[in-house]
Design an enzyme around this catalytic site. Structure first.
Site, PDB file in Angstrom:
ATOM      1  CE1 TYR A  50      35.910  -6.144 108.103  1.00 35.14           C
ATOM      2  CE2 TYR A  50      35.046  -4.146 109.090  1.00 35.14           C
ATOM      3  CZ  TYR A  50      34.856  -5.282 108.349  1.00 35.14           C
ATOM      4  OH  TYR A  50      33.604  -5.572 107.856  1.00 35.14           O
ATOM      5  CB  ILE A  82      24.818  -7.538 108.132  1.00 32.78           C
ATOM      6  CG1 ILE A  82      25.458  -6.784 106.952  1.00 32.78           C
ATOM      7  CG2 ILE A  82      23.791  -8.530 107.647  1.00 32.78           C
ATOM      8  CD1 ILE A  82      24.490  -5.936 106.151  1.00 32.78           C
ATOM      9  CE  LYS A  93      36.039  -6.167 104.272  1.00 35.02           C
ATOM     10  NZ  LYS A  93      35.680  -7.362 103.455  1.00 35.02           N
TER      11      LYS A  93
END
Length: 224
Positions: free
Chosen positions: A46, A76, A50
């Protein structure tokens, strides 16, 4: 897929936004605080994907003039979606469990500090960076931050609404190792300077807002 999008955006002179994450950093990155520019050696696919997107966007900007913009989001938190089991998702699950059962078992240590953000601030930051004048931006990828807290600190705030909340810990070593390699605090001073980023939600406002959405039909609302 990313390379095709970059090619199309450059060819048609588009403004391109690609989201990034705290996962773009790794165990050799400075953690408290983590600046925009530093060592990035993530140990998850992951995070690696990015970093790849960040660097490709920066390359296309300097090589082809692409207006590439990217934000590194913290964890978030939203009342609109169910937690998916990610490393920071305990900070969503605790609200659901507090309302339903009054008990929460956390998979991170109580002192694990991570940067977090309420969804409204996330959306606000995204719109603001896309609307910022190109000449104001000194970077292609920015950290953004709102708050940093530990499971213990979050539980204390939640207990103001659910005093009987029973918090226990069953540490998941895989997720704990990931959390220990991520930033504890984001340095987002460049975003605040270049395009005026300013968050609206700190921890108390976050908890109040989450309960206002999730607790309307719960035993909390009935008790009140």
């Amino acid at each position: 897929g990313l390379h095709n999008v970059l090619d199309i955006a450059a060819e048609h002179n588009l403004r391109l936004f690609v989201p990034s994450t705290i996962g773009a950093f790794g165990p050799t990155s400075p953690r408290d605080p983590t600046p925009d520019l530093c060592i990035q050696r993530p140990r998850t696919i992951y995070g690696v994907s990015k970093v790849h997107a960040e660097l490709m966007g920066e390359y296309y900007h300097y090589r082809y003039g692409l207006d590439f913009r990217c934000l590194r989001y913290p964890g978030i938190i939203s009342a609109d979606s169910q937690p998916g089991g990610g490393t920071t998702d305990y900070a969503v699950q605790i609200f659901h469990d507090a309302i339903k059962t009054g008990k929460f078992k956390c998979y991170l240590r109580p002192d694990t500090r991570l940067p977090m953000m309420y969804i409204d601030d996330c959306l606000k930051a995204t719109l603001e960076v896309m609307e910022a004048p190109a000449e104001a931006l000194t970077m292609r990828t920015y950290n953004i931050s709102a708050m940093s807290f530990t499971p213990e600190e979050l539980a204390q705030e939640v207990q103001k609404y659910v005093p009987e909340l029973q918090m226990t810990y069953n540490v998941d070593q895989v997720r704990q190792a990931i959390a220990d390699s991520w930033p504890m605090n984001f340095d987002d001073s460049n975003a605040r300077r270049d395009w005026g980023w300013k968050h609206d939600y700190d921890l108390p406002e976050l908890v109040t807002t989450m309960f206002s959405y999730l607790g309307s039909d719960s035993r909390i609302a009935q008790a009140n």
